[in-house]
Write a protein that holds these residues in place. Structure first.
Motif, PDB file in Angstrom:
ATOM      1  N   MET A  13       0.845  -1.181   0.000  1.00 12.60           N
ATOM      2  CA  MET A  13       0.000   0.000   0.000  1.00 12.60           C
ATOM      3  C   MET A  13       0.886   1.239   0.000  1.00 12.60           C
ATOM      4  N   ASP A  14       0.620   2.137  -0.935  1.00 15.02           N
ATOM      5  CA  ASP A  14       1.320   3.412  -0.994  1.00 15.02           C
ATOM      6  C   ASP A  14       0.399   4.503  -0.474  1.00 15.02           C
ATOM      7  N   GLN A  15       1.005   5.485   0.174  1.00 14.86           N
ATOM      8  CA  GLN A  15       0.243   6.621   0.681  1.00 14.86           C
ATOM      9  C   GLN A  15       0.688   7.880  -0.056  1.00 14.86           C
ATOM     10  N   TYR A  16      -0.299   8.672  -0.424  1.00 16.71           N
ATOM     11  CA  TYR A  16      -0.054   9.916  -1.153  1.00 16.71           C
ATOM     12  C   TYR A  16      -0.704  11.063  -0.400  1.00 16.71           C
ATOM     13  N   ALA A  17      -0.063  12.230  -0.480  1.00 20.40           N
ATOM     14  CA  ALA A  17      -0.622  13.433   0.137  1.00 20.40           C
ATOM     15  C   ALA A  17      -0.872  14.465  -0.949  1.00 20.40           C
ATOM     16  N   ILE A  18      -2.049  15.040  -0.907  1.00 19.43           N
ATOM     17  CA  ILE A  18      -2.378  16.169  -1.774  1.00 19.43           C
ATOM     18  C   ILE A  18      -2.507  17.374  -0.848  1.00 19.43           C
ATOM     19  N   VAL A  19      -1.738  18.410  -1.142  1.00 22.63           N
ATOM     20  CA  VAL A  19      -1.778  19.634  -0.344  1.00 22.63           C
ATOM     21  C   VAL A  19      -2.376  20.718  -1.221  1.00 22.63           C
ATOM     22  N   LEU A  20      -3.604  21.078  -0.911  1.00 24.65           N
ATOM     23  CA  LEU A  20      -4.284  22.129  -1.656  1.00 24.65           C
ATOM     24  C   LEU A  20      -5.195  22.871  -0.683  1.00 24.65           C
ATOM     25  N   THR A  21      -4.726  23.994  -0.221  1.00 20.11           N
ATOM     26  CA  THR A  21      -5.444  24.739   0.810  1.00 20.11           C
ATOM     27  C   THR A  21      -6.141  25.974   0.244  1.00 20.11           C
ATOM     28  N   GLY A  22      -6.222  26.076  -1.072  1.00 19.05           N
ATOM     29  CA  GLY A  22      -6.777  27.267  -1.708  1.00 19.05           C
ATOM     30  C   GLY A  22      -8.283  27.321  -1.698  1.00 19.05           C
ATOM     31  N   SER A  23      -8.842  27.697  -2.816  1.00 19.60           N
ATOM     32  CA  SER A  23     -10.281  27.923  -2.899  1.00 19.60           C
ATOM     33  C   SER A  23     -11.057  26.622  -3.110  1.00 19.60           C
ATOM     34  N   PHE A  24     -12.345  26.718  -2.840  1.00 21.35           N
ATOM     35  CA  PHE A  24     -13.261  25.594  -2.975  1.00 21.35           C
ATOM     36  C   PHE A  24     -13.202  25.017  -4.394  1.00 21.35           C
ATOM     37  N   GLY A  25     -13.215  25.891  -5.397  1.00 19.72           N
ATOM     38  CA  GLY A  25     -13.177  25.443  -6.791  1.00 19.72           C
ATOM     39  C   GLY A  25     -11.896  24.725  -7.146  1.00 19.72           C
ATOM     40  N   ASP A  26     -10.767  25.210  -6.616  1.00 22.04           N
ATOM     41  CA  ASP A  26      -9.489  24.540  -6.874  1.00 22.04           C
ATOM     42  C   ASP A  26      -9.491  23.133  -6.298  1.00 22.04           C
ATOM     43  N   VAL A  27     -10.055  22.987  -5.114  1.00 13.50           N
ATOM     44  CA  VAL A  27     -10.125  21.670  -4.488  1.00 13.50           C
ATOM     45  C   VAL A  27     -10.990  20.739  -5.336  1.00 13.50           C
ATOM     46  N   LEU A  28     -12.147  21.215  -5.763  1.00 10.75           N
ATOM     47  CA  LEU A  28     -13.016  20.390  -6.613  1.00 10.75           C
ATOM     48  C   LEU A  28     -12.329  20.009  -7.914  1.00 10.75           C
ATOM     49  N   ASN A  29     -11.637  20.955  -8.518  1.00 11.45           N
ATOM     50  CA  ASN A  29     -10.960  20.689  -9.790  1.00 11.45           C
ATOM     51  C   ASN A  29      -9.824  19.681  -9.654  1.00 11.45           C
ATOM     52  N   ALA A  30      -9.267  19.545  -8.476  1.00  6.37           N
ATOM     53  CA  ALA A  30      -8.152  18.617  -8.266  1.00  6.37           C
ATOM     54  C   ALA A  30      -8.597  17.228  -7.819  1.00  6.37           C
ATOM     55  N   THR A  31      -9.868  17.030  -7.555  1.00  2.77           N
ATOM     56  CA  THR A  31     -10.319  15.718  -7.077  1.00  2.77           C
ATOM     57  C   THR A  31     -10.049  14.568  -8.058  1.00  2.77           C
ATOM     58  N   PRO A  32      -9.982  14.794  -9.365  1.00  2.88           N
ATOM     59  CA  PRO A  32      -9.622  13.674 -10.246  1.00  2.88           C
ATOM     60  C   PRO A  32      -8.232  13.098  -9.957  1.00  2.88           C
ATOM     61  N   ILE A  33      -7.372  13.874  -9.339  1.00  5.66           N
ATOM     62  CA  ILE A  33      -6.049  13.344  -8.971  1.00  5.66           C
ATOM     63  C   ILE A  33      -6.219  12.203  -7.973  1.00  5.66           C
ATOM     64  N   ALA A  34      -7.070  12.419  -6.978  1.00  4.24           N
ATOM     65  CA  ALA A  34      -7.324  11.360  -5.985  1.00  4.24           C
ATOM     66  C   ALA A  34      -7.940  10.137  -6.657  1.00  4.24           C
TER      67      ALA A  34
END
Length: 104
Positions: free
Chosen positions: A1-22
């Motif tokens: 099992m690998d663990q990954y961290a996504i660090v995105l503390t900006g705006s709500f829209g930026d977080v939504l736009n980055a969810t495909p990474i997860a």
């Protein structure tokens, strides 16, 4: 099992736009764990997201200038844990932190 961290503390829209990474990280292997460091004001964007295993909330003030200190704090916490195969800051305005990311 690998663990990954996504660090995105900006705006709500930026977080939504980055969810495909997860989603992509989970698609690579269902055993992968995705931890997302997000500001307190944007944590709702990740609520009940099936691709995010853990949401780590970083307190940030409700103004755009609070993004940089929150990101710095989140990166420091993620690096100190020492458990992540990769730590990424996916937003273009976070370019200044790209050299600090832990690469595979």
């Amino acid at each position: 099992m690998d663990q990954y961290a996504i660090v995105l503390t900006g705006s709500f829209g930026d977080v939504l736009n980055a969810t495909p990474i997860a989603a992509q990280l989970k698609k690579q292997s269902s055993d992968n764990q995705v931890h997302w460091y997000v500001s307190s004001r944007c944590k709702g964007a990740l609520t009940n997201n099936p691709y995010v295993d853990k949401v780590i909330v970083i307190e940030a003030k409700d103004k755009p200038s609070s993004t940089i200190p929150a990101t710095q704090k989140a990166l420091k916490i993620a690096k100190e844990k020492g458990i992540y195969k990769k730590i990424c800051t996916p937003a273009p305005y976070m370019r200044k932190f790209w050299n600090e990311q832990k690469h595979m």
